[in-house]
Design a protein around this motif. Structure first.
Motif, PDB file in Angstrom:
ATOM      1  N   LYS A  38       0.775  -1.168   0.056  1.00  0.00           N
ATOM      2  CA  LYS A  38      -0.217  -0.064  -0.126  1.00  0.00           C
ATOM      3  C   LYS A  38       0.962   1.284   0.090  1.00  0.00           C
ATOM      4  CE  LYS A  38      -4.069  -2.103   1.911  1.00  0.00           C
ATOM      5  NZ  LYS A  38      -4.999  -1.985   3.097  1.00  0.00           N
ATOM      6  N   ILE A  39       1.898   1.157   0.563  1.00  0.00           N
ATOM      7  CA  ILE A  39       2.889   2.274   0.293  1.00  0.00           C
ATOM      8  C   ILE A  39       3.314   2.732  -1.144  1.00  0.00           C
ATOM      9  CG2 ILE A  39       5.330   3.007   0.727  1.00  0.00           C
ATOM     10  CD1 ILE A  39       5.460   0.874   3.140  1.00  0.00           C
ATOM     11  N   LEU A  40       3.397   1.860  -1.917  1.00  0.00           N
ATOM     12  CA  LEU A  40       3.517   1.804  -3.424  1.00  0.00           C
ATOM     13  C   LEU A  40       2.302   2.356  -4.022  1.00  0.00           C
ATOM     14  CD1 LEU A  40       5.064  -1.460  -4.451  1.00  0.00           C
ATOM     15  CD2 LEU A  40       6.368   0.406  -4.198  1.00  0.00           C
ATOM     16  N   GLN A  41       0.965   2.301  -3.456  1.00  0.00           N
ATOM     17  CA  GLN A  41      -0.118   2.690  -4.119  1.00  0.00           C
ATOM     18  C   GLN A  41      -0.273   4.048  -3.570  1.00  0.00           C
ATOM     19  OE1 GLN A  41      -3.488   0.407  -2.882  1.00  0.00           O
ATOM     20  NE2 GLN A  41      -2.524  -1.626  -3.451  1.00  0.00           N
ATOM     21  N   ASN A  42      -0.102   4.437  -2.397  1.00  0.00           N
ATOM     22  CA  ASN A  42      -0.125   5.900  -1.845  1.00  0.00           C
ATOM     23  C   ASN A  42       0.564   6.929  -2.651  1.00  0.00           C
ATOM     24  OD1 ASN A  42      -1.756   4.796   0.140  1.00  0.00           O
ATOM     25  ND2 ASN A  42      -0.433   4.690   1.786  1.00  0.00           N
ATOM     26  N   VAL A  43       1.875   6.167  -2.998  1.00  0.00           N
ATOM     27  CA  VAL A  43       2.616   7.320  -3.839  1.00  0.00           C
ATOM     28  C   VAL A  43       2.334   7.343  -5.134  1.00  0.00           C
ATOM     29  CG1 VAL A  43       5.317   7.683  -4.385  1.00  0.00           C
ATOM     30  CG2 VAL A  43       4.673   6.981  -2.164  1.00  0.00           C
ATOM     31  N   ILE A  44       2.242   6.213  -5.691  1.00  0.00           N
ATOM     32  CA  ILE A  44       2.107   5.954  -7.462  1.00  0.00           C
ATOM     33  C   ILE A  44       0.698   6.700  -7.803  1.00  0.00           C
ATOM     34  CG2 ILE A  44       2.073   4.580  -9.503  1.00  0.00           C
ATOM     35  CD1 ILE A  44       4.498   4.756  -8.126  1.00  0.00           C
ATOM     36  N   GLN A  45      -0.074   6.658  -6.936  1.00  0.00           N
ATOM     37  CA  GLN A  45      -1.670   7.296  -7.473  1.00  0.00           C
ATOM     38  C   GLN A  45      -1.753   8.585  -7.161  1.00  0.00           C
ATOM     39  OE1 GLN A  45      -4.404   4.939  -5.188  1.00  0.00           O
ATOM     40  NE2 GLN A  45      -4.252   2.980  -6.233  1.00  0.00           N
ATOM     41  N   ASN A  46      -0.697   9.281  -6.575  1.00  0.00           N
ATOM     42  CA  ASN A  46      -0.747  10.748  -6.334  1.00  0.00           C
ATOM     43  C   ASN A  46       0.461  11.567  -6.917  1.00  0.00           C
ATOM     44  OD1 ASN A  46      -3.216  11.136  -4.384  1.00  0.00           O
ATOM     45  ND2 ASN A  46      -2.028   9.451  -3.550  1.00  0.00           N
ATOM     46  N   LEU A  47       1.029  10.826  -7.883  1.00  0.00           N
ATOM     47  CA  LEU A  47       2.370  11.636  -8.551  1.00  0.00           C
ATOM     48  C   LEU A  47       1.973  12.885  -9.179  1.00  0.00           C
ATOM     49  CD1 LEU A  47       4.384   8.409  -9.785  1.00  0.00           C
ATOM     50  CD2 LEU A  47       5.020   9.814  -7.827  1.00  0.00           C
ATOM     51  N   GLU A  48       2.696  13.705  -8.961  1.00  0.00           N
ATOM     52  CA  GLU A  48       2.788  15.034  -9.751  1.00  0.00           C
ATOM     53  C   GLU A  48       4.279  15.732  -9.787  1.00  0.00           C
ATOM     54  OE1 GLU A  48      -0.050  17.396  -7.259  1.00  0.00           O
ATOM     55  OE2 GLU A  48       1.676  18.225  -6.293  1.00  0.00           O
ATOM     56  N   ASN A  49       4.240  16.465 -10.762  1.00  0.00           N
ATOM     57  CA  ASN A  49       5.443  16.960 -11.104  1.00  0.00           C
ATOM     58  C   ASN A  49       6.084  18.038  -9.787  1.00  0.00           C
ATOM     59  OD1 ASN A  49       7.942  17.848 -12.299  1.00  0.00           O
ATOM     60  ND2 ASN A  49       6.870  19.294 -13.657  1.00  0.00           N
ATOM     61  N   GLY A  50       7.334  17.894  -9.443  1.00  0.00           N
ATOM     62  CA  GLY A  50       7.540  18.613  -8.453  1.00  0.00           C
ATOM     63  C   GLY A  50       7.412  18.172  -7.096  1.00  0.00           C
ATOM     64  N   ALA A  51       6.623  16.918  -6.904  1.00  0.00           N
ATOM     65  CA  ALA A  51       6.080  16.449  -5.456  1.00  0.00           C
ATOM     66  C   ALA A  51       7.189  15.955  -4.641  1.00  0.00           C
ATOM     67  CB  ALA A  51       5.014  15.321  -5.695  1.00  0.00           C
ATOM     68  N   ILE A  52       7.303  16.646  -3.320  1.00  0.00           N
ATOM     69  CA  ILE A  52       7.888  15.992  -2.322  1.00  0.00           C
ATOM     70  C   ILE A  52       7.342  14.717  -1.480  1.00  0.00           C
ATOM     71  CG2 ILE A  52       9.182  16.266  -0.226  1.00  0.00           C
ATOM     72  CD1 ILE A  52       9.447  19.478  -1.007  1.00  0.00           C
ATOM     73  N   ILE A  53       8.013  13.725  -1.533  1.00  0.00           N
ATOM     74  CA  ILE A  53       7.465  12.313  -1.081  1.00  0.00           C
ATOM     75  C   ILE A  53       7.912  12.049   0.340  1.00  0.00           C
ATOM     76  CG2 ILE A  53       7.119   9.757  -1.570  1.00  0.00           C
ATOM     77  CD1 ILE A  53       7.624  10.493  -4.714  1.00  0.00           C
ATOM     78  N   LEU A  54       6.939  11.884   1.181  1.00  0.00           N
ATOM     79  CA  LEU A  54       7.320  11.579   2.683  1.00  0.00           C
ATOM     80  C   LEU A  54       7.739  10.059   2.936  1.00  0.00           C
ATOM     81  CD1 LEU A  54       7.537  12.158   5.597  1.00  0.00           C
ATOM     82  CD2 LEU A  54       5.030  12.208   5.832  1.00  0.00           C
ATOM     83  N   LEU A  55       8.871   9.489   3.168  1.00  0.00           N
ATOM     84  CA  LEU A  55       8.999   8.289   3.648  1.00  0.00           C
ATOM     85  C   LEU A  55       9.738   8.282   5.060  1.00  0.00           C
ATOM     86  CD1 LEU A  55      10.540   7.572   0.013  1.00  0.00           C
ATOM     87  CD2 LEU A  55       8.180   6.480   0.954  1.00  0.00           C
ATOM     88  N   HIS A  56       9.844   7.151   5.507  1.00  0.00           N
ATOM     89  CA  HIS A  56      10.793   7.059   6.775  1.00  0.00           C
ATOM     90  C   HIS A  56      11.913   5.870   6.774  1.00  0.00           C
ATOM     91  CE1 HIS A  56       7.141   8.962   7.856  1.00  0.00           C
ATOM     92  NE2 HIS A  56       7.710   9.615   8.962  1.00  0.00           N
ATOM     93  N   GLU A  57      12.663   5.852   7.635  1.00  0.00           N
ATOM     94  CA  GLU A  57      13.660   4.820   7.660  1.00  0.00           C
ATOM     95  C   GLU A  57      13.248   3.679   8.228  1.00  0.00           C
ATOM     96  OE1 GLU A  57      17.767   6.053   8.648  1.00  0.00           O
ATOM     97  OE2 GLU A  57      17.439   7.967   8.005  1.00  0.00           O
ATOM     98  N   LEU A  58      12.213   2.976   7.695  1.00  0.00           N
ATOM     99  CA  LEU A  58      11.453   1.737   8.253  1.00  0.00           C
ATOM    100  C   LEU A  58      11.837   0.641   7.464  1.00  0.00           C
ATOM    101  CD1 LEU A  58       8.274   3.569   9.012  1.00  0.00           C
ATOM    102  CD2 LEU A  58       9.795   2.888  10.709  1.00  0.00           C
TER     103      LEU A  58
END
Length: 201
Positions: A152-172
């Protein structure tokens, strides 16, 4: 998707002719950092790391982070909810964190991400008074809630991609598990990876 009307808060990078996104990792430096760096090196991707300075020791692989072209910003020292602190307390928290990261790495700290994504006017003022630029995000992977469902991490990012977007992830661990696929899928959508400019204020 997240957005801020505050002109003093960054949520996106530059939007040029080529579509780009910025990967950011919070809450380190932690145990999975070496694996994370291995993946980024193999995929030739540079990222931004927002670290809690209480977790930063000279023995951590911070030098490798800088040598491989990544940026280090502050995520405070002890990860408090800054909105519950006075201006003076917020300033002290950020000042100590900035100084410790600089002292250990020798690299100037110019970017700051508020713990929990929570901030108020005093937070922004404290950051500005310390020469820090506040960075939030446009896309949250929600990876901290998805240890049992990393797909679901993949889904949350890929479904919302847009130019210039900063993506929030964690060291997990779950983030490490899907990161190679995440990078490949982002590229398959026609995006490249970039950073915020590493200019000293």
């Amino acid at each position: 998707m997240y957005d801020s009307l505050d002109q003093n808060v960054i949520t996106s990078g530059e939007k040029g002719a080529k579509k780009t996104v910025i990967l950011t990792f919070d809450d380190g430096p932690g145990r999975v950092l070496p694996k994370l760096l291995d993946i980024l090196k193999k995929e030739e991707v540079q990222a931004m790391f927002f670290w809690q300075s209480r977790l930063l020791y000279k023995e951590r692989p911070w030098k490798r982070v800088l040598d491989e072209g990544h940026l280090i910003g502050t995520h405070s020292c002890k990860h408090p909810n800054l909105t519950k602190l006075s201006y003076t307390e917020q300033f002290a928290e950020l000042e100590y964190s900035k100084q410790k990261i600089h002292e250990i790495t020798g690299s100037p700290v110019i970017y700051f991400r508020p713990p929990f994504g929570q901030y108020n006017l005093e937070t922004i003022k404290a950051a500005q008074d310390l020469g820090l630029t506040t960075v939030m995000w446009r896309i949250s992977s929600m990876d901290w809630e998805l240890a049992r469902h990393p797909e679901k991490i993949l889904q949350n990012v890929i479904q919302n991609l847009e130019n210039g977007a900063i993506i929030l992830l964690h060291e997990l661990q779950q983030t490490i598990q899907v990161l190679p696929d995440l990078i490949k899928k982002i590229r398959a959508e026609g995006y490249e990876f970039s950073l915020l400019p590493p200019l000293e204020k």
